[in-house]
Write an enzyme that holds these catalytic residues in place. Structure first.
Site, short mmCIF file in Angstrom:
data_model
loop_
_atom_site.label_atom_id
_atom_site.label_comp_id
_atom_site.label_asym_id
_atom_site.label_seq_id
_atom_site.Cartn_x
_atom_site.Cartn_y
_atom_site.Cartn_z
N ILE A 293 16.85 30.58 58.95
CA ILE A 293 16.28 30.57 57.59
C ILE A 293 16.29 29.16 57.03
O ILE A 293 15.28 28.68 56.48
CB ILE A 293 17.05 31.53 56.68
CG1 ILE A 293 16.89 32.97 57.15
CG2 ILE A 293 16.55 31.40 55.23
CD1 ILE A 293 17.77 33.97 56.42
N ASP B 33 26.01 21.76 57.72
CA ASP B 33 26.32 22.97 58.46
C ASP B 33 27.70 22.80 59.09
O ASP B 33 28.02 21.72 59.61
CB ASP B 33 25.27 23.23 59.55
CG ASP B 33 25.27 24.67 60.03
OD1 ASP B 33 24.24 25.34 59.87
OD2 ASP B 33 26.30 25.15 60.53
N ALA C 25 21.74 34.18 50.15
CA ALA C 25 22.68 34.42 51.26
C ALA C 25 23.53 35.65 50.98
O ALA C 25 23.14 36.77 51.29
CB ALA C 25 23.53 33.17 51.48
N ASP D 211 19.41 36.39 44.51
CA ASP D 211 18.81 37.60 45.08
C ASP D 211 19.87 38.56 45.61
O ASP D 211 19.54 39.62 46.11
CB ASP D 211 17.86 37.19 46.22
CG ASP D 211 17.04 38.35 46.75
OD1 ASP D 211 16.41 39.05 45.93
OD2 ASP D 211 17.02 38.56 47.98
N GLU E 251 26.13 45.95 44.83
CA GLU E 251 24.70 46.21 44.66
C GLU E 251 24.49 47.71 44.56
O GLU E 251 25.04 48.45 45.37
CB GLU E 251 23.90 45.62 45.83
CG GLU E 251 23.90 44.10 45.82
CD GLU E 251 23.03 43.47 46.90
OE1 GLU E 251 22.65 44.21 47.85
OE2 GLU E 251 22.74 42.28 46.82
N HIS F 278 17.64 41.72 45.75
CA HIS F 278 17.86 41.60 47.20
C HIS F 278 16.57 41.87 47.96
O HIS F 278 16.52 42.70 48.88
CB HIS F 278 18.96 42.55 47.65
CG HIS F 278 19.66 42.08 48.90
ND1 HIS F 278 20.99 42.33 49.16
CD2 HIS F 278 19.22 41.35 49.95
CE1 HIS F 278 21.33 41.80 50.33
NE2 HIS F 278 20.27 41.19 50.82
N ALA G 6 13.98 39.26 51.96
CA ALA G 6 13.53 39.61 53.31
C ALA G 6 12.54 40.77 53.31
O ALA G 6 12.07 41.17 54.37
CB ALA G 6 14.72 39.97 54.19
#
Length: 313
Positions: free
Chosen positions: A161, A180, A237, A262, A267, A286, A289
């Site tokens: 991503i 990273d 994420a 998101d 949730e 969310h 994707a």
């Protein structure tokens, strides 16, 4: 060989369902509660979940289980230690939704940069000045945005991503920094820096790391203090990577210009959650994707992974 029973907690796209039905007896529980799933799991040879948890008790209560499939990239809801102990492989769909999420990150960054949520709310209230007064009224209302071209994007995480976001950001004329924890080779045009430098030098910071003990609360008060007060933060994420209270405090104090989020914990979020009502927050359910393209790709990938384990034994 007996026909395997494949239990799905929720439906997946037809592309994946068709593959699973050709390989076994597919049963859809339409439930995510472990207690409700206990009965069906007792006779299941495979389990496919979307966002629901897979606990040690669930795995222990499924003596025939040969594989768990996760319709998605993250595995944080699955007790991997228990699965390993019981010899149950776990498959997921890394990369299948990467392009959809990468597009959404750019959408979110643009929405914040151009004050789109504030502008849409103003228009819904009837605030649409006419004629020559329009430019000055837009300025007075605080609706002038900024371009992304010429700005710096900081990517925390350079997996599929993050790399997709980098390519799109470079196409918009942005400078891209990357951080990273793994020793990854950066994609073309991305300069690796440490996290402190990334936070200090970025106009937009986008998060692309799993939630682990090391990343939980990664962006809290200290990290936000290192960011520019006019910076934007994008989180597609996991909710726990960001300290939501610290973000709200930074927004209210003028130490963060905007936040796109998101992901929430739990949730769905409480309808009164302050992030859902803050004027400088772009909050979505969310859905980064959730394109049909990604849903088809994830369904196909998880089905193939599950079938490979069922037919290997």
């Amino acid at each position: 060989m007996p026909t395997p029973t494949i239990l799905l907690t929720e439906p997946i796209a037809a592309a994946g369902l068709d593959l699973l039905r050709a390989a076994g007896d597919v049963r859809i529980a339409h439930a995510t509660d472990p207690a409700t799933l206990a009965g069906p799991l007792a006779t299941a040879d495979a389990l496919v979940v979307r966002s629901s948890p897979v606990t040690a008790a669930m795995l222990s209560g499924a003596p025939r289980l040969k594989v768990v499939g996760r319709h998605g990239a993250g595995l944080d809801g699955i007790d991997l230690a228990a699965a390993q102990r019981l010899g149950i492989p776990v498959v997921s769909t890394p990369g299948a939704n990467a392009e959809s999420v990468a597009e959404f990150v750019i959408l979110a960054a643009l929405a914040l940069a151009r004050q789109a949520p504030l502008a849409a709310a103003a228009l819904a209230r009837g605030d649409f000045p006419a004629g020559r007064s329009l430019p000055s009224a837009v300025v007075a209302a605080g609706l002038t945005g900024t371009m992304l071209a010429g700005r710096t994007l900081g990517l925390v995480g350079l997996g599929a991503i993050g790399r997709g976001v980098a390519a799109r950001a470079r196409g918009l004329g942005m400078t891209v920094l990357g951080y990273d924890v793994a020793a990854v080779a950066p994609p073309e045009g991305v300069r690796l820096v440490d996290l402190d430098r990334l936070l200090a030098d970025s106009d937009v910071v986008s998060l692309h790391v799993p939630q682990t003990p090391q990343t939980t609360g990664l962006v809290g008060a200290a990290a936000l203090a290192r960011m520019r007060p006019d910076a934007l933060l994008v989180n597609t994420a996991r909710a726990g990577v960001v300290d939501a209270g610290a973000v709200l405090a930074a927004l209210d104090a003028g130490r963060l210009r905007g936040y796109a989020v998101d992901v929430f914990a739990p949730e769905p979020p409480d309808p009164d959650h302050p992030l859902l009502h803050h004027p400088r927050v772009f909050a979505t359910p969310h859905m980064a994707a959730m394109t049909q393209d990604a849903l088809d790709a994830m369904a196909t990938a998880v089905a193939r992974g599950v079938i490979a384990h069922l037919t290997a034994r």
